[in-house]
Design a protein around this motif. Structure first.
Motif, PDB file in Angstrom:
ATOM      1  N   GLN A  76       0.650  -1.166  -0.118  1.00  0.00           N
ATOM      2  CA  GLN A  76      -0.044   0.113   0.043  1.00  0.00           C
ATOM      3  C   GLN A  76       1.064   1.217   0.066  1.00  0.00           C
ATOM      4  OE1 GLN A  76      -3.399  -0.072  -0.511  1.00  0.00           O
ATOM      5  NE2 GLN A  76      -3.060   2.038  -0.654  1.00  0.00           N
ATOM      6  N   ALA A  77       2.152   1.173   0.777  1.00  0.00           N
ATOM      7  CA  ALA A  77       3.021   2.470   0.730  1.00  0.00           C
ATOM      8  C   ALA A  77       3.531   2.602  -0.605  1.00  0.00           C
ATOM      9  CB  ALA A  77       4.212   1.997   1.787  1.00  0.00           C
ATOM     10  N   ASP A  80       0.592   4.107  -2.688  1.00  0.00           N
ATOM     11  CA  ASP A  80       0.538   5.589  -2.379  1.00  0.00           C
ATOM     12  C   ASP A  80       1.735   6.355  -2.905  1.00  0.00           C
ATOM     13  OD1 ASP A  80      -1.767   4.767  -1.051  1.00  0.00           O
ATOM     14  OD2 ASP A  80      -0.985   4.985   0.807  1.00  0.00           O
ATOM     15  N   LEU A  81       2.822   5.753  -2.865  1.00  0.00           N
ATOM     16  CA  LEU A  81       4.104   6.783  -3.338  1.00  0.00           C
ATOM     17  C   LEU A  81       4.044   6.680  -4.999  1.00  0.00           C
ATOM     18  CD1 LEU A  81       7.305   6.165  -2.012  1.00  0.00           C
ATOM     19  CD2 LEU A  81       6.953   6.574  -4.349  1.00  0.00           C
ATOM     20  N   ALA A  83       1.439   6.696  -6.782  1.00  0.00           N
ATOM     21  CA  ALA A  83       0.252   7.742  -7.035  1.00  0.00           C
ATOM     22  C   ALA A  83       0.668   9.266  -7.029  1.00  0.00           C
ATOM     23  CB  ALA A  83      -1.005   7.359  -6.163  1.00  0.00           C
ATOM     24  N   THR A  84       1.377   9.436  -6.284  1.00  0.00           N
ATOM     25  CA  THR A  84       1.996  11.004  -5.946  1.00  0.00           C
ATOM     26  C   THR A  84       3.081  11.258  -6.692  1.00  0.00           C
ATOM     27  OG1 THR A  84       3.064  10.251  -3.958  1.00  0.00           O
ATOM     28  CG2 THR A  84       0.930  11.119  -3.771  1.00  0.00           C
ATOM     29  N   GLU A 143      10.293   4.441   2.164  1.00  0.00           N
ATOM     30  CA  GLU A 143       9.119   4.102   2.174  1.00  0.00           C
ATOM     31  C   GLU A 143       8.681   2.652   2.508  1.00  0.00           C
ATOM     32  OE1 GLU A 143       6.367   6.300   3.032  1.00  0.00           O
ATOM     33  OE2 GLU A 143       7.827   8.106   2.685  1.00  0.00           O
TER      34      GLU A 143
END
Lengths: 293, 223
Positions: A76-77, A80-81, A83-84, A143
């Motif tokens: 998930q990390a 998320d990373l 995605a940005t 991360e």
């Protein structure tokens, strides 16, 4: 060019010659035959280079290895990373079925993927503007320590460069084949001109211009080269056509050939051979006529 | 028409012709005599720009030969008919095709009637379809003469045209040359056959040029 193909009286004043005619046709045929294969090589290499280069630019993979209790959190990390991260259009984990299909060529269709401690794979699709791979690696290390970015560059870039070089070699070969054909036809034309020195002397005596004398030889050699190259192109195309298709084996060598409209490209070779013969014979004829003065 | 002004010609070994000044007037008939190797053929070659002079000026139809381009030389040769002793033909073409060759290379249409008349005039009408290797020496010389005049040249140059012929055939060829001269053609014949020259002088006002000691002189009237 129209005058080249129209039968002229200049033709008849030069006696038909034996071995130079055969040599010119054979040389043009053999060289065009080789040129068809060089062209096929260049085209296949080009396709390969484009495919690999395209793949390089479009996708990458994040491989995530972590203890089972941390894998979901790190995944998930990573998502998320990603995605940005600027330059990344999409990111998604590969499903178990997709992973099985990837491993199938090595381990067969019945591999128990769920039971094996395989790393989790996340596929990244670029948005075209590209992303900073080094920066992404550093952020992933911070991360999700178990994540490794594999942007395929390491192994695909040399392959893409090699394919590109191979394409260049293909075109270079075609150029060399053309030059060799020009040299051979020049030699044949020189031999024909030297053998007909007496004929040229008679023509000069009765007021023939150099252009008239040259035209007889140029037309003859151009048409011979055109005919030989036509036969060579047909044989070359037949040779390429009987190679095993890429669909059956999928390797590079079996992909050597033409696709779609590419099959028409070798048909350009006979006219090019004719032009080469035209230029080579014309230059040789005028040079030799000046020498014979 | 053809003029030489202080012309010299040298081969690698030395000077063959020296200080030659003369003019071939339109409608004139000249013989050129001299021993073998004196330079008769070289002189004729200078007359149709096959050779260029080492020094001096050769003028053909008001143009200095050095100023002529290769195309201009070809055009000039269409106004000069040349007959060699060892007249050469295109052996794969028939006699009629060989005789009309100057018309062919000039891109002029060939009039079959005119060609037939010309071949009849030189006595070769029955051999029109023959190939050159099938012709005798005399027939080849007459064929060469026909080829030389088919374009209606202003000048006819003949280099030992009777060298390989018997006396009867030589006279026949001479008669043809005399007829051409009477039609207004300028004729220059290189020969060492003094009997032929005497025979010609009995028919026309031919002048005799003699090459001696690298120079050309007008020969005496004793010929």
């Amino acid at each position: 060019m129209k005058r080249l193909f129209a039968p002229t009286t200049a033709d008849s004043v030069v006696p038909p010659s034996g071995h130079t005619a055969w040599l010119t046709s054979f040389t043009a045929g053999a060289m065009t035959f080789l040129a068809v294969f060089a062209l096929a090589l260049a085209m296949a290499s080009g396709r390969l280079a484009e495919r690999w280069a395209g793949a390089l630019e479009r996708t990458a993979t994040v491989r995530l290895s972590a203890p089972p209790e941390q894998i979901a959190q790190q995944e998930q990390a990573v998502l998320d990373l990603l995605a940005t991260t600027p330059g990344i259009a999409a990111a998604r984990p590969l499903t178990t079925d997709e992973q099985r299909r990837l491993l199938e060529p090595w381990f067969g269709p019945d591999l128990p993927v769920d039971a094996l401690p395989l790393p989790r794979l996340i596929e990244i699709t670029e948005d075209g503007s590209g992303y900073d791979s080094e920066g992404l690696r550093l952020r992933l290390a911070a991360e999700a320590p178990g994540a490794v970015l594999d942007d395929h560059t390491r192994w695909r870039r040399p392959l893409a460069v090699a394919a590109d070089r191979l394409r260049l070699l293909g075109w270079l070969s075609i150029g060399l084949i053309g030059l060799t054909m020009a040299a051979m036809i020049t030699l044949a034309a020189n031999a024909a001109l030297a053998a007909n020195a007496q004929v040229i002397g008679v023509l000069r005596l009765v007021g023939a211009r150099d252009s008239y004398i040259a035209r007889a030889f140029v037309r003859r050699f151009t048409l011979r080269a055109l005919a030989g190259a036509g036969a060579g192109a047909v044989l070359g195309l037949a040779g390429v056509a009987v190679l095993p298709s890429a669909d059956q084996a999928g390797g590079f060598l079996t992909g050597l050939g033409f696709q779609g409209a590419g099959w028409l490209l070798p048909l350009v070779l006979p006219p090019v051979a004719g032009l080469v013969a035209f230029a080579a014979t014309r230059a040789a004829a005028f040079r030799k006529l000046k020498e014979l003065n | 028409m053809i003029s030489f002004e202080n012309v010299a010609y040298s081969y690698g070994g030395g000077e063959l012709l020296s200080d030659i000044t003369l003019r071939l007037a339109p409608g004139s008939f000249h013989f050129l005599t001299g021993p073998s190797g004196a330079g008769k053929t070289t002189f004729l070659k200078l007359c149709y720009a096959e050779l260029l002079p080492s020094s001096g000026r050769v003028t053909l139809f008001d143009s200095e030969v050095r100023s002529l381009t290769r195309d201009a030389v070809a055009m000039t040769r269409r106004r000069i008919g040349v007959v060699h002793q060892d007249c050469q033909f295109l052996d794969h073409l028939t006699l009629s095709a060989n005789v009309s060759l100057p018309l062919t290379v000039a891109g002029r249409p060939e009039a079959p009637r005119d060609l037939a008349d010309l071949l009849a005039w030189v006595g070769l009408d029955r051999l029109a379809g023959s190939l050159p290797p099938q012709l005798s020496g005399g027939e080849r010389q007459r064929a060469a003469l026909a080829r030389a005049i088919i374009m209606g040249p202003d000048v006819i140059l003949a280099d030992e045209p009777t060298g390989n012929l018997d006396w009867e055939m030589s006279l026949r060829l001479l008669t043809l040359l005399v007829e051409l001269n009477r039609m207004g053609k300028t004729v220059l014949v290189a020969t060492h056959d003094l009997n032929l020259i005497r025979q010609a002088k009995s028919q026309i006002a031919a002048r005799v040029l003699r090459i001696a000691k690298r120079r050309i002189q007008l020969a005496g009237a004793d010929l």
